[in-house]
Design an enzyme around this catalytic site. Structure first.
Site, PDB file in Angstrom:
ATOM      1  N   GLY A   1       0.823  -1.205   0.000  1.00 29.62           N
ATOM      2  CA  GLY A   1       0.000   0.000   0.000  1.00 29.62           C
ATOM      3  C   GLY A   1       0.854   1.252   0.000  1.00 29.62           C
TER       4      GLY A   1
ATOM      5  N   ARG B   1       0.584  -5.057  -5.906  1.00 30.59           N
ATOM      6  CA  ARG B   1       0.673  -6.359  -5.238  1.00 30.59           C
ATOM      7  C   ARG B   1       1.244  -7.360  -6.244  1.00 30.59           C
ATOM      8  NH1 ARG B   1      -0.433  -4.598  -0.020  1.00 30.59           N
ATOM      9  NH2 ARG B   1      -2.290  -3.296  -0.044  1.00 30.59           N
TER      10      ARG B   1
ATOM     11  N   ASP C   1       5.170  -5.072   6.053  1.00 34.33           N
ATOM     12  CA  ASP C   1       5.703  -6.403   6.364  1.00 34.33           C
ATOM     13  C   ASP C   1       5.706  -7.332   5.158  1.00 34.33           C
ATOM     14  OD1 ASP C   1       2.973  -6.559   6.256  1.00 34.33           O
ATOM     15  OD2 ASP C   1       2.711  -7.573   8.176  1.00 34.33           O
TER      16      ASP C   1
ATOM     17  N   THR D   1       4.324   2.389   5.702  1.00 32.85           N
ATOM     18  CA  THR D   1       2.947   1.914   5.830  1.00 32.85           C
ATOM     19  C   THR D   1       2.189   2.825   6.783  1.00 32.85           C
ATOM     20  OG1 THR D   1       1.524   0.138   6.671  1.00 32.85           O
ATOM     21  CG2 THR D   1       3.749   0.252   7.577  1.00 32.85           C
TER      22      THR D   1
END
Length: 325
Positions: free
Chosen positions: A15, A76, A107, A129
């Site tokens: 993200g 992604r 992560d 993040t």
């Protein structure tokens, strides 16, 4: 090892988070200042597999520090979970004479860095993040901007909620982590804060709390709901049916990812980005940068991924006490 580092790549993954551009800028300019060649990998690990690799210079990162999002884009990449694609990515790095990759992300991005490590590609990672859910650091790039964006939106919702004597449920982001919700609960003075880490799914308790508040003369009731719990719209309907009080749900969504980063996010991202380059030149391998007790630190990648993050119990207690005294 330090003498062998001649070319570095930088990518953003997962993200997007405000401050990623500041981190990219710092990596690029710190590398150039040390005479290191620098390239950008577009669209994270997916772009690496597609060889979307472009040279970067000082001009390519001009005027980006104030911009949200990431100029390198992000995506992604489920393929990167497979061994054959991990090997392909490592081979592409070697093909382009990339000595190390600087990874900016959460992560999942760290796990991607570990996959590259397992195929002999050195990485330095930094936490980008909004979720603040990385255990190896007290701070993650983008959190400050995201929580301020949410706070300002919730202030506005509370204004209209008070005017109409409503109950308002505001859902904030964070995936399975409740840090944005907790901080907004304190910052906005919410009557109830629902966190994935602590919620018991007892809606009757919330209903009772709303009714008790009305009896005390409260004109509104604000509930901050974390994304990891969700279902805010259906929850609002159930609460309205149970209390007879008009209840509205607002899902803030991806507005929390956008916008110009705060000074804190810009400074932390810039410092971490420069530190990533310096660590590589010092011969560091497979490190994760973070902040702990006000100091910039770096941790072994495997150690960082093994850590578990817990919430501050004192913050949890004051969140409840200050709103309901």
């Amino acid at each position: 090892m330090a003498e062998k580092v001649k070319k570095i790549a930088v990518l953003t993954s997962g993200g997007d988070a405000p401050g990623m551009n500041a981190a990219i800028r710092a990596v690029v300019r710190q590398a150039l200042s040390k005479g290191i060649e620098i390239v950008g990998i577009h669209r994270g690990y997916a772009g690496l597999l597609d060889e979307e690799i472009t040279p970067m210079d000082a001009h390519s990162v001009s005027d980006i520090i104030s911009r949200g999002g990431t100029i390198l884009q992000t995506a992604r990449c489920l393929e990167f979970l497979q061994e054959e694609y991990q090997q392909k990515a490592a081979d592409i790095c070697r093909k382009h004479n990339i000595d190390a990759v600087v990874v900016i992300g959460g992560d999942g991005s760290y796990k991607g860095a570990r996959n590259l490590r397992n195929h002999d590609i050195n990485t330095i990672s930094m936490p980008g993040t909004i979720d603040l859910d990385i255990a190896s650091t007290d701070y993650t790039i983008g959190f400050d901007t995201a929580v301020n964006t949410a706070m300002e939106a919730i202030d506005k919702i509370r204004d209209t909620s008070t005017s109409h004597e409503r109950c308002s449920i505001v859902e904030v982001m964070g995936r399975g982590a409740g840090y944005i919700a907790l901080w907004c609960g304190i910052a906005n003075g919410a009557e109830d804060v629902l966190l994935p880490e602590h919620y018991n799914f007892d809606e009757q308790e919330i209903v009772n709390h709303i009714i008790e508040g009305r009896k005390k003369g409260k004109q509104h009731h604000l509930i901050i709901n974390a994304e990891g719990i969700g279902h805010s719209s259906s929850m609002a309907k159930r609460i309205e049916a149970a209390t007879g009080i008009e209840t509205r749900a607002t899902i803030l969504g991806h507005m929390q990812r956008g916008g110009s980063p705060t000074a804190r996010d810009r400074v932390y991202a810039s410092t971490m980005g420069a530190m990533a380059v310096d660590l590589l030149l010092e011969g560091a391998q497979q490190r994760v940068i973070g902040v702990r007790n006000g100091q910039y630190i770096h941790t072994d990648l495997d150690e960082a991924l093994a850590m578990q993050k817990s919430m501050d119990e004192y913050q949890l207690s004051i969140c409840k006490t200050l709103a309901n005294i």
